[in-house]
Scaffold this motif. Structure first.
Motif, PDB file in Angstrom:
ATOM      1  N   ARG A 158       0.862  -1.183   0.000  1.00 48.59           N
ATOM      2  CA  ARG A 158       0.000   0.000   0.000  1.00 48.59           C
ATOM      3  C   ARG A 158       0.893   1.225   0.000  1.00 48.59           C
ATOM      4  NH1 ARG A 158      -2.319   1.388   5.981  1.00 48.59           N
ATOM      5  NH2 ARG A 158      -2.769   3.301   4.817  1.00 48.59           N
ATOM      6  N   GLU A 159       0.347   2.336  -0.456  1.00 47.73           N
ATOM      7  CA  GLU A 159       1.140   3.553  -0.541  1.00 47.73           C
ATOM      8  C   GLU A 159       1.402   4.124   0.855  1.00 47.73           C
ATOM      9  OE1 GLU A 159       3.413   6.458  -2.309  1.00 47.73           O
ATOM     10  OE2 GLU A 159       2.458   4.729  -3.274  1.00 47.73           O
ATOM     11  N   VAL A 160       2.669   4.338   1.156  1.00 42.45           N
ATOM     12  CA  VAL A 160       3.077   5.017   2.384  1.00 42.45           C
ATOM     13  C   VAL A 160       3.943   6.198   1.978  1.00 42.45           C
ATOM     14  CG1 VAL A 160       4.345   4.864   4.560  1.00 42.45           C
ATOM     15  CG2 VAL A 160       3.021   2.892   3.751  1.00 42.45           C
ATOM     16  N   SER A 161       3.569   7.392   2.395  1.00 39.05           N
ATOM     17  CA  SER A 161       4.338   8.587   2.045  1.00 39.05           C
ATOM     18  C   SER A 161       4.938   9.205   3.298  1.00 39.05           C
ATOM     19  CB  SER A 161       3.450   9.612   1.337  1.00 39.05           C
ATOM     20  OG  SER A 161       2.340   9.971   2.154  1.00 39.05           O
ATOM     21  N   TYR A 162       6.052   9.890   3.112  1.00 36.17           N
ATOM     22  CA  TYR A 162       6.719  10.526   4.243  1.00 36.17           C
ATOM     23  C   TYR A 162       6.161  11.920   4.476  1.00 36.17           C
ATOM     24  CZ  TYR A 162      10.314  12.897   6.998  1.00 36.17           C
ATOM     25  OH  TYR A 162      10.969  13.625   7.959  1.00 36.17           O
ATOM     26  N   VAL A 163       5.847  12.222   5.738  1.00 36.04           N
ATOM     27  CA  VAL A 163       5.427  13.556   6.148  1.00 36.04           C
ATOM     28  C   VAL A 163       6.422  14.055   7.188  1.00 36.04           C
ATOM     29  CG1 VAL A 163       3.650  14.933   7.281  1.00 36.04           C
ATOM     30  CG2 VAL A 163       2.993  13.105   5.695  1.00 36.04           C
ATOM     31  N   ASP A 164       7.088  15.151   6.860  1.00 35.84           N
ATOM     32  CA  ASP A 164       8.053  15.729   7.792  1.00 35.84           C
ATOM     33  C   ASP A 164       7.303  16.547   8.843  1.00 35.84           C
ATOM     34  OD1 ASP A 164      10.478  16.568   8.926  1.00 35.84           O
ATOM     35  OD2 ASP A 164      10.498  18.386   7.689  1.00 35.84           O
ATOM     36  N   VAL A 165       7.476  16.172  10.102  1.00 34.45           N
ATOM     37  CA  VAL A 165       6.788  16.842  11.211  1.00 34.45           C
ATOM     38  C   VAL A 165       7.806  17.684  11.980  1.00 34.45           C
ATOM     39  CG1 VAL A 165       5.394  16.479  13.287  1.00 34.45           C
ATOM     40  CG2 VAL A 165       5.267  14.839  11.392  1.00 34.45           C
ATOM     41  N   PRO A 166       7.464  18.932  12.328  1.00 36.92           N
ATOM     42  CA  PRO A 166       8.390  19.729  13.151  1.00 36.92           C
ATOM     43  C   PRO A 166       8.769  18.971  14.421  1.00 36.92           C
ATOM     44  CG  PRO A 166       6.616  21.106  12.330  1.00 36.92           C
ATOM     45  CD  PRO A 166       6.250  19.690  11.983  1.00 36.92           C
ATOM     46  N   LEU A 167      10.035  19.037  14.788  1.00 38.45           N
ATOM     47  CA  LEU A 167      10.531  18.244  15.910  1.00 38.45           C
ATOM     48  C   LEU A 167       9.766  18.522  17.195  1.00 38.45           C
ATOM     49  CD1 LEU A 167      12.595  16.237  17.030  1.00 38.45           C
ATOM     50  CD2 LEU A 167      14.173  18.152  17.364  1.00 38.45           C
ATOM     51  N   ASP A 168       9.492  19.808  17.496  1.00 36.30           N
ATOM     52  CA  ASP A 168       8.813  20.112  18.756  1.00 36.30           C
ATOM     53  C   ASP A 168       7.381  19.590  18.761  1.00 36.30           C
ATOM     54  OD1 ASP A 168       8.081  21.931  16.797  1.00 36.30           O
ATOM     55  OD2 ASP A 168       7.982  23.653  18.156  1.00 36.30           O
ATOM     56  N   VAL A 169       6.733  19.631  17.592  1.00 39.52           N
ATOM     57  CA  VAL A 169       5.367  19.107  17.486  1.00 39.52           C
ATOM     58  C   VAL A 169       5.377  17.592  17.667  1.00 39.52           C
ATOM     59  CG1 VAL A 169       3.392  18.787  15.944  1.00 39.52           C
ATOM     60  CG2 VAL A 169       4.593  20.999  16.021  1.00 39.52           C
ATOM     61  N   TRP A 170       6.281  16.904  16.993  1.00 38.70           N
ATOM     62  CA  TRP A 170       6.377  15.445  17.088  1.00 38.70           C
ATOM     63  C   TRP A 170       6.682  15.012  18.520  1.00 38.70           C
ATOM     64  CZ3 TRP A 170      10.543  12.157  18.272  1.00 38.70           C
ATOM     65  CH2 TRP A 170      10.348  10.808  17.971  1.00 38.70           C
ATOM     66  N   ARG A 171       7.580  15.750  19.161  1.00 40.89           N
ATOM     67  CA  ARG A 171       7.949  15.367  20.526  1.00 40.89           C
ATOM     68  C   ARG A 171       6.762  15.532  21.471  1.00 40.89           C
ATOM     69  NH1 ARG A 171      13.464  16.967  23.884  1.00 40.89           N
ATOM     70  NH2 ARG A 171      13.033  15.548  25.631  1.00 40.89           N
ATOM     71  N   ALA A 172       5.982  16.601  21.292  1.00 40.99           N
ATOM     72  CA  ALA A 172       4.847  16.864  22.187  1.00 40.99           C
ATOM     73  C   ALA A 172       3.652  15.962  21.894  1.00 40.99           C
ATOM     74  CB  ALA A 172       4.425  18.328  22.073  1.00 40.99           C
ATOM     75  N   GLU A 173       3.376  15.708  20.612  1.00 39.56           N
ATOM     76  CA  GLU A 173       2.150  15.007  20.244  1.00 39.56           C
ATOM     77  C   GLU A 173       2.325  13.507  20.053  1.00 39.56           C
ATOM     78  OE1 GLU A 173       0.255  16.891  16.954  1.00 39.56           O
ATOM     79  OE2 GLU A 173       0.040  18.827  17.985  1.00 39.56           O
ATOM     80  N   VAL A 174       3.558  13.056  19.849  1.00 34.53           N
ATOM     81  CA  VAL A 174       3.790  11.624  19.619  1.00 34.53           C
ATOM     82  C   VAL A 174       4.667  11.031  20.714  1.00 34.53           C
ATOM     83  CG1 VAL A 174       4.680   9.884  18.019  1.00 34.53           C
ATOM     84  CG2 VAL A 174       3.528  11.926  17.123  1.00 34.53           C
ATOM     85  N   LEU A 175       5.866  11.545  20.828  1.00 33.04           N
ATOM     86  CA  LEU A 175       6.826  10.945  21.750  1.00 33.04           C
ATOM     87  C   LEU A 175       6.381  11.065  23.207  1.00 33.04           C
ATOM     88  CD1 LEU A 175       9.515   9.497  22.059  1.00 33.04           C
ATOM     89  CD2 LEU A 175      10.649  11.727  22.067  1.00 33.04           C
ATOM     90  N   ALA A 176       5.897  12.234  23.601  1.00 32.09           N
ATOM     91  CA  ALA A 176       5.517  12.450  25.004  1.00 32.09           C
ATOM     92  C   ALA A 176       4.350  11.561  25.427  1.00 32.09           C
ATOM     93  CB  ALA A 176       5.157  13.917  25.225  1.00 32.09           C
ATOM     94  N   LYS A 177       3.576  11.088  24.457  1.00 33.09           N
ATOM     95  CA  LYS A 177       2.417  10.253  24.767  1.00 33.09           C
ATOM     96  C   LYS A 177       2.732   8.763  24.736  1.00 33.09           C
ATOM     97  CE  LYS A 177      -0.791  13.734  22.960  1.00 33.09           C
ATOM     98  NZ  LYS A 177      -1.814  14.044  21.927  1.00 33.09           N
TER      99      LYS A 177
END
Length: 299
Positions: free
Chosen positions: A226-245
């Protein structure tokens, strides 16, 4: 028994190393902190299991008793340097090791005495290597780059791939060559079976080639059909919304956040042939790794 190998840990690379050594009928003793399901799994492979703590000299001495070879590897831990120091001190005192394989990190090759851009875990690895070198023990340092098994490419990536068909990471245009734990374990087990030519060497382990994240996403696409595309996420956003959770311990979270930052700065654009040179086999690609774990990414 000079051929007896001490392996620290029953999970991750430690378990894979034990599996490979037992497949060659080598005697293995596994040091674990808890006699749990993972311990039962390596015991079922025919390994001896002992409980102890790498930060306690008396339990390390008991685990090393009779062992001629050892693999030292911890998961990400603030006790990394203490454990390395205790192991080196006890092993030096016993004087029985033909080889000690140390699991380090490839970032160490870019570090200096005073560099500060790296994570606390990476600094502990740098210091651990110094301690082991100063000990005079017959050490082999194994420095893998980012693991394909790392949450960056597995659990932290899986949700967006399942829900949106996107690989969402803050790597920018940075390139990477992640390596699978099974390939790292093949290197470690090969050295432990026949350490002669390897003692004193440093091996830097990567996947077969470097890719930017668009290229990594293309390999995910091929593996998952299936198609998987890369989305570049700002580091601070990724850390707060993904990593911190993700519910990771603070030390581990800081380490993974720093890895993401260093990827963005293109510090992981490295590729070697050390896996193939040591084992005679090429490391697996991102596509092959993901294809073996489809359920994680498809739900």
């Amino acid at each position: 028994m000079a051929d007896l190998v001490l392996v620290t840990g029953a999970g991750g690379v430690g378990r894979l190393v034990t599996e490979r050594l037992r497949a060659h009928d080598r005697p293995v003793r596994v040091l674990v902190r808890r006699d749990d399901e993972r311990a039962a799994e390596v015991r079922a492979l025919g390994a001896e299991v002992v409980t102890g703590d790498l930060t306690r000299p008396e339990t390390v001495a008991a685990a090393l008793d009779g062992a001629g070879r050892a693999y030292f590897g911890l998961s990400v831990s603030p006790d990394q340097l203490l454990a390395a120091t205790v192991l080196a001190t006890v092993a030096k005192d016993l004087g029985s090791l033909d080889v000690l394989v140390d699991m380090s990190q490839m970032t160490v090759s870019q570090m200096t005495t005073t560099s500060t851009a790296e994570s606390r875990q990476q600094r502990l690895h740098w210091l651990s290597e110094r301690v082991l070198d100063w000990s005079g023990l017959p050490v082999v340092h194994v420095r893998p780059t980012s693991f394909l098994d790392n949450p960056l490419f597995t659990t932290l990536a899986a949700r967006s791939i399942r829900e949106r068909g996107t690989l969402e990471l803050p790597f920018g245009t940075g390139r990477t060559s992640p390596v699978a734990a099974v390939d790292v374990a093949r290197v470690v087990a090969t050295i432990l079976r026949d350490p002669g030519e390897h003692v004193g060497r440093v091996y830097e382990l990567t996947g077969p080639r470097t890719l930017d994240l668009t290229g990594v996403a293309a390999e995910f696409s091929a593996a998952l059909g299936r198609e998987v595309s890369y989305v570049d996420v700002p580091l601070d956003v990724w850390r707060a919304e993904v990593l911190a959770k993700a519910g990771l311990p603070p030390h581990t979270e800081q380490h993974i956040a720093t890895m993401a930052k260093l990827h963005r700065e293109n510090r992981y654009d490295r590729s070697t042939d050390d896996v193939e040179r040591v084992t005679g086999e090429r490391p697996q690609t991102v596509e092959r790794f993901v294809a073996g774990r489809k359920e994680l990414y498809t739900g």
